[in-house]
Design a protein around this motif. Structure first.
Motif, PDB file in Angstrom:
ATOM      1  N   VAL A   1       0.825  -1.211   0.000  1.00 46.60           N
ATOM      2  CA  VAL A   1       0.000   0.000   0.000  1.00 46.60           C
ATOM      3  C   VAL A   1       0.862   1.265   0.000  1.00 46.60           C
ATOM      4  N   ILE A   2       1.879   1.296   0.844  1.00 49.95           N
ATOM      5  CA  ILE A   2       2.660   2.519   1.057  1.00 49.95           C
ATOM      6  C   ILE A   2       3.754   2.711   0.012  1.00 49.95           C
ATOM      7  N   ASN A   3       4.505   1.667  -0.268  1.00 51.78           N
ATOM      8  CA  ASN A   3       5.687   1.801  -1.120  1.00 51.78           C
ATOM      9  C   ASN A   3       5.410   2.399  -2.500  1.00 51.78           C
ATOM     10  N   PRO A   4       4.347   1.998  -3.200  1.00 50.66           N
ATOM     11  CA  PRO A   4       4.123   2.582  -4.524  1.00 50.66           C
ATOM     12  C   PRO A   4       3.838   4.090  -4.496  1.00 50.66           C
ATOM     13  N   ALA A   5       3.367   4.589  -3.365  1.00 55.37           N
ATOM     14  CA  ALA A   5       2.977   5.996  -3.271  1.00 55.37           C
ATOM     15  C   ALA A   5       4.137   6.925  -2.922  1.00 55.37           C
ATOM     16  N   ILE A   6       5.254   6.349  -2.477  1.00 56.74           N
ATOM     17  CA  ILE A   6       6.361   7.179  -1.999  1.00 56.74           C
ATOM     18  C   ILE A   6       7.623   6.805  -2.765  1.00 56.74           C
ATOM     19  N   PRO A   7       8.276   7.798  -3.364  1.00 56.48           N
ATOM     20  CA  PRO A   7       9.511   7.504  -4.113  1.00 56.48           C
ATOM     21  C   PRO A   7      10.592   6.936  -3.195  1.00 56.48           C
ATOM     22  N   GLU A   8      11.537   6.253  -3.794  1.00 58.80           N
ATOM     23  CA  GLU A   8      12.664   5.699  -3.059  1.00 58.80           C
ATOM     24  C   GLU A   8      13.313   6.798  -2.212  1.00 58.80           C
ATOM     25  N   LEU A   9      13.595   6.481  -0.975  1.00 54.51           N
ATOM     26  CA  LEU A   9      14.131   7.470  -0.042  1.00 54.51           C
ATOM     27  C   LEU A   9      15.652   7.421   0.002  1.00 54.51           C
ATOM     28  N   SER A  10      16.235   8.586   0.209  1.00 55.24           N
ATOM     29  CA  SER A  10      17.680   8.701   0.391  1.00 55.24           C
ATOM     30  C   SER A  10      17.940   9.814   1.405  1.00 55.24           C
ATOM     31  N   ILE A  11      19.166   9.880   1.857  1.00 53.96           N
ATOM     32  CA  ILE A  11      19.542  10.963   2.772  1.00 53.96           C
ATOM     33  C   ILE A  11      19.284  12.318   2.122  1.00 53.96           C
ATOM     34  N   ASP A  12      19.629  12.429   0.856  1.00 54.88           N
ATOM     35  CA  ASP A  12      19.408  13.699   0.150  1.00 54.88           C
ATOM     36  C   ASP A  12      17.934  14.067   0.118  1.00 54.88           C
ATOM     37  N   ALA A  13      17.077  13.075  -0.079  1.00 55.39           N
ATOM     38  CA  ALA A  13      15.634  13.343  -0.134  1.00 55.39           C
ATOM     39  C   ALA A  13      15.067  13.687   1.242  1.00 55.39           C
ATOM     40  N   LEU A  14      15.682  13.162   2.288  1.00 58.30           N
ATOM     41  CA  LEU A  14      15.172  13.384   3.645  1.00 58.30           C
ATOM     42  C   LEU A  14      15.724  14.643   4.301  1.00 58.30           C
ATOM     43  N   THR A  15      16.791  15.186   3.782  1.00 52.71           N
ATOM     44  CA  THR A  15      17.407  16.372   4.383  1.00 52.71           C
ATOM     45  C   THR A  15      16.439  17.561   4.476  1.00 52.71           C
TER      46      THR A  15
ATOM     47  N   VAL B   1      11.637  20.171  10.181  1.00 51.60           N
ATOM     48  CA  VAL B   1      11.361  19.862  11.585  1.00 51.60           C
ATOM     49  C   VAL B   1      12.232  20.732  12.494  1.00 51.60           C
ATOM     50  N   ALA B   2      13.493  20.890  12.135  1.00 52.89           N
ATOM     51  CA  ALA B   2      14.384  21.730  12.941  1.00 52.89           C
ATOM     52  C   ALA B   2      13.909  23.184  12.953  1.00 52.89           C
ATOM     53  N   GLN B   3      13.454  23.685  11.812  1.00 54.25           N
ATOM     54  CA  GLN B   3      12.928  25.057  11.744  1.00 54.25           C
ATOM     55  C   GLN B   3      11.686  25.195  12.622  1.00 54.25           C
TER      56      GLN B   3
END
Length: 107
Positions: free
Chosen positions: A23-37, A43-45
């Motif tokens: 259900v979840i995986n097709p809706a969200i592109p592959e994650l990487s550190i660059d994508a999560l930064t 969140v920090a802001q």
């Protein structure tokens, strides 16, 4: 716990992982550190805004109780921050449970 109960729980976990991944995986592109930064920066802001609001409120109040308006502003910052932290925690759980594809950057 009986052997049958353990087997059922193992099968339940396997099914839960499979369903969530399907259900979840097709809706969200592959994650990487660059994508999560950018997400972590957001969140920090939000944390900064929440804490900054608190410190401003303390400075302005000079020891008196804050006004309802000040509390409302602080509450809004907290709600935003709490919501973002909850969402990041949910994402982290999805990664830990292998619901999402991840890409490890090799340096």
């Amino acid at each position: 716990m009986t052997i049958d109960s353990n087997r059922l729980l193992l099968e339940l976990e396997k099914l839960r992982r499979e369903i969530n991944r399907n259900v979840i995986n097709p809706a969200i592109p592959e994650l990487s550190i660059d994508a999560l930064t950018p997400l972590l920066n957001m969140v920090a802001q939000s944390r900064k805004a929440y804490l900054h609001c608190l410190l401003d409120m303390a400075e302005q109040s000079a020891g008196t109780p804050p006004s309802e308006e000040q509390i409302a502003r602080l509450r809004a910052h907290r709600e935003t921050y709490d919501e973002l932290v909850s969402a990041v925690n949910a994402l982290e759980t999805a990664i830990q449970r292998d619901y999402l594809d991840v890409r490890v950057n090799r340096r």
